[in-house]
Design an enzyme around this catalytic site. Structure first.
Site, PDB file in Angstrom:
ATOM      1  N   GLU A   1       9.378  13.596   7.789  1.00 43.17           N
ATOM      2  CA  GLU A   1       7.969  13.975   7.611  1.00 43.17           C
ATOM      3  C   GLU A   1       7.773  14.613   6.245  1.00 43.17           C
ATOM      4  OE1 GLU A   1       6.599  16.334  10.876  1.00 43.17           O
ATOM      5  OE2 GLU A   1       6.861  14.684  12.278  1.00 43.17           O
TER       6      GLU A   1
ATOM      7  N   THR B   1      -2.345  -4.230   6.042  1.00 46.18           N
ATOM      8  CA  THR B   1      -1.121  -4.430   6.810  1.00 46.18           C
ATOM      9  C   THR B   1      -0.091  -4.984   5.829  1.00 46.18           C
ATOM     10  OG1 THR B   1      -1.624  -6.734   7.312  1.00 46.18           O
ATOM     11  CG2 THR B   1      -2.400  -5.096   8.890  1.00 46.18           C
TER      12      THR B   1
ATOM     13  N   TYR C   1      14.632  11.584  10.362  1.00 46.65           N
ATOM     14  CA  TYR C   1      13.294  12.175  10.342  1.00 46.65           C
ATOM     15  C   TYR C   1      12.927  12.522   8.917  1.00 46.65           C
ATOM     16  CZ  TYR C   1      10.389  12.753  14.345  1.00 46.65           C
ATOM     17  OH  TYR C   1       9.488  12.516  15.327  1.00 46.65           O
TER      18      TYR C   1
ATOM     19  N   ARG D   1       6.226  -5.549  10.080  1.00 46.90           N
ATOM     20  CA  ARG D   1       5.028  -5.046  10.746  1.00 46.90           C
ATOM     21  C   ARG D   1       4.752  -3.622  10.254  1.00 46.90           C
ATOM     22  NH1 ARG D   1       2.007  -6.938  14.595  1.00 46.90           N
ATOM     23  NH2 ARG D   1       3.181  -8.836  14.232  1.00 46.90           N
TER      24      ARG D   1
ATOM     25  N   ASP E   1     -10.420  -2.991   3.272  1.00 46.82           N
ATOM     26  CA  ASP E   1      -9.324  -3.281   4.192  1.00 46.82           C
ATOM     27  C   ASP E   1      -8.881  -4.716   3.929  1.00 46.82           C
ATOM     28  OD1 ASP E   1      -7.719  -3.951   6.314  1.00 46.82           O
ATOM     29  OD2 ASP E   1      -9.055  -3.150   7.870  1.00 46.82           O
TER      30      ASP E   1
ATOM     31  N   LYS F   1       0.917  -9.619   7.540  1.00 45.30           N
ATOM     32  CA  LYS F   1       0.098 -10.834   7.657  1.00 45.30           C
ATOM     33  C   LYS F   1       0.397 -11.727   6.453  1.00 45.30           C
ATOM     34  CE  LYS F   1      -3.227  -8.453  10.620  1.00 45.30           C
ATOM     35  NZ  LYS F   1      -4.621  -8.021  10.828  1.00 45.30           N
TER      36      LYS F   1
HETATM   37  C1  LIG Z   1      -5.093  -6.957  11.572  1.00 42.19           C
HETATM   38  C2  LIG Z   1      -6.107  -6.053  11.016  1.00 42.19           C
HETATM   39  C3  LIG Z   1      -6.006  -4.666  11.173  1.00 42.19           C
HETATM   40  C4  LIG Z   1      -5.026  -4.033  12.115  1.00 42.19           C
HETATM   41  O1  LIG Z   1      -3.709  -4.139  11.802  1.00 42.19           O
HETATM   42  P1  LIG Z   1      -2.625  -3.639  12.863  1.00 42.19           P
HETATM   43  O2  LIG Z   1      -1.362  -3.666  12.061  1.00 42.19           O
HETATM   44  O3  LIG Z   1      -2.642  -4.594  13.976  1.00 42.19           O
HETATM   45  O4  LIG Z   1      -2.984  -2.260  13.272  1.00 42.19           O
HETATM   46  C5  LIG Z   1      -6.913  -3.850  10.534  1.00 42.19           C
HETATM   47  N1  LIG Z   1      -7.897  -4.376   9.781  1.00 42.19           N
HETATM   48  C6  LIG Z   1      -8.053  -5.704   9.630  1.00 42.19           C
HETATM   49  C7  LIG Z   1      -9.174  -6.230   8.798  1.00 42.19           C
HETATM   50  C8  LIG Z   1      -7.174  -6.591  10.247  1.00 42.19           C
HETATM   51  O5  LIG Z   1      -7.344  -7.903  10.116  1.00 42.19           O
END
Ligand SMILES: *Cc1c(COP(=O)(O)O)cnc(C)c1O
Length: 490
Positions: free
Chosen positions: A78, A282, A76, A291, A253, A285
């Site tokens: 935090e 993320t 843990y 992940r 994002d 990707k």
């Molecule tokens: C995939 C994605 C997310 C979400 O990611 P998770 O890891 O699935 O929560 C957020 N914003 C955009 C633009 C994405 O393509």
């Protein structure tokens, strides 16, 4: 056994050592719950055997994957590095500090927060940080519902009013935006009054002049940029200018295209990090990590971002932060820049191969890792195309196109991405072959007719032998580019 060499764009690993590691791990797991060990083994076979064109997926290296299976998970932690609410966090501190340092160095960011468990969580951290940093609240009014899920639209309006009626301007879903950019099924759409910007109906491209006018009118707290299905570069310098003009905070994002930023394919005006106040991502990707999520921030937002846990996040996952550190270290190697460039070159080859064979693409091409097909010219919905392609061994997902007449469920589009197959070592010729297979499947698939005499939106027939023929051709391509070459579970 001859072991095929890893590709030039993926990290090398010793196949015999990795095989032994996984075999032993599966034996230990299998002694407790053999069905789980079997499912893990079966997943490797599935991943190896599918022509994966899902734009949001990739294959992490054995080093990244192995970093997650250990006792760091038991701790843990935090709080933040050096300021924990639990004793004995020295090793987690090492891990989190290294992951943050790699992230700052890789992206040239002032601050990095590597605790978010996913991209959506990273966005929540960012939104809360902006609210915390920028908004002075009037006294909170009473909402009147027993449970947040019972809040009526009026109650949410009351809450928004308590927050000073903050607004978010984000890219519309059918132009490629994401649910977390202010849409109703996500908390962002309830916390903020939202307006969305689309793309030019003629070109399919972002129209910065129209966006500027809309921002002046709407005056958002947060100007949100980033996408899941827009196949073009975004000019973040222009976005920042617009944000500054209306005194908005620019949150980018980069969940989908972080790998292209890391690999320096998106530079200058197209690199969000120097321009945005806050960048979320993320890590799994195009960045090819575990992940998870991360947030990068300009110094004025650093403290607010670091309050992500426990404000909106559960306890950090030290084993995943460790894997983020390993993946970010990989992304700082020269090999990763070659990977990122290959991802884009391959997307261009895929796009050109499709267009040459009569497939219509949204925006007429790509300059990132994804390609968006409009399959309505084949008389198909996205749902039919997705299923027919899957029958033929090609894994994609359906996606809305701008102003989609088929709505968000059936859709008219198919989204393809090159990050995963590029990790396998696919090159431009392989993607041209892939384009040929996809075009053949689309041309050889037709909707069935409903009892009312209309074309069905879900059912379809495929030409005889087409699915089998395509599967065989796809298998040849996959065999030429093995996933985790030499990795053998025995
Ligand atoms: C995939 C994605 C997310 C979400 O990611 P998770 O890891 O699935 O929560 C957020 N914003 C955009 C633009 C994405 O393509």
């Amino acid at each position: 056994m001859t072991v095929p060499a890893p590709t030039a764009v993926t990290p090398a690993f010793d196949a015999a050592t990795a095989s032994a590691a996984y075999r032993n791990a599966l034996q230990v797991i299998g002694a407790v719950e053999p069905r789980i060990a079997d499912a893990i083994g079966a997943e490797l076979a599935d991943q190896r055997g599918s022509l994966k064109l899902i734009a949001s997926e990739n294959y992490a290296s054995p080093a990244v994957l192995l970093t997650m299976g250990n006792w760091l998970s038991d701790k843990y932690a935090e709080g933040t590095v050096g300021h924990r609410f639990y004793a004995g966090c020295q090793n987690v501190d090492t891990v989190e500090a290294l992951a943050a340092e790699h992230a700052r160095e890789l992206f040239g960011a002032a601050h990095a927060y590597v605790q978010p468990h996913s991209g959506i969580d990273a966005n929540l951290v960012a939104f809360w940080a902006v609210l915390a940093q920028k908004v002075e609240l009037p006294a909170l009014t009473k909402a009147g519902a027993k449970h947040v899920n019972d809040l009526s639209d009026d109650d949410w309006a009351t809450l928004r009013s308590a927050l000073g009626d903050q607004r978010m301007l984000g890219m519309s879903l059918d132009a490629g935006g994401h649910l977390t950019h202010g849409f109703r099924p996500n908390i962002s759409g309830k916390m903020f009054a939202q307006s969305s910007y689309g793309t030019d109906p003629e070109t399919g491209l972002l129209d910065y002049a129209a966006l500027r006018a809309q921002a002046r009118e709407f005056r958002p707290l947060i100007l949100m940029a980033g996408y899941s299905a827009y196949p073009r570069k975004v000019d973040f310098a222009a976005m920042r200018e617009i944000a500054d003009e209306v005194d908005a905070t620019l949150v980018v994002d980069m969940a989908h295209f972080a790998g292209l930023v890391a690999g320096k394919v998106f530079r200058g005006d197209f690199d969000p990090v120097p321009h945005a106040h806050v960048v979320t991502s993320t890590t799994h990707k195009s960045l090819r990590g575990p992940r998870g999520g991360l947030v990068l921030a300009q110094p004025e937002f650093a403290d607010a971002v670091d309050r992500g846990c426990p404000m909106v996040l559960g306890g950090p996952l030290p084993h995943v932060m460790a894997a983020k550190a390993v993946a970010l270290a990989e992304a700082r190697m020269p090999m990763f820049a070659d990977y990122a460039q290959a991802v884009v070159d391959n997307a261009v080859a895929l796009a050109e191969g499709l267009m040459r064979r009569g497939v219509r693409l949204v925006t007429g091409g790509t300059d990132n890792h994804l390609v968006l097909l409009d399959v309505s010219t084949f008389g198909l919905t996205g749902r039919q195309a997705e299923s027919a392609l899957l029958d033929a061994g090609i894994v994609t997902n359906r996606n809305s196109v701008p102003a989609d007449p088929q709505g968000a469920w059936y859709t008219s589009g198919i989204r393809l991405g090159t990050p995963a197959l590029t990790t396998r070592g696919f090159g431009a010729d392989d993607f041209d072959r892939t384009a040929a297979l996809i075009a053949d499947v689309l041309a050889g698939t037709s909707p069935t007719t409903t009892s009312a005499g209309e074309p069905s939106r879900a059912k379809y027939t495929m030409d005889d032998g087409l699915a089998d023929r395509t599967r065989a051709a796809a298998a040849e391509l996959l065999d030429a580019h093995p996933l985790y070459p030499g990795l053998d579970l025995g």
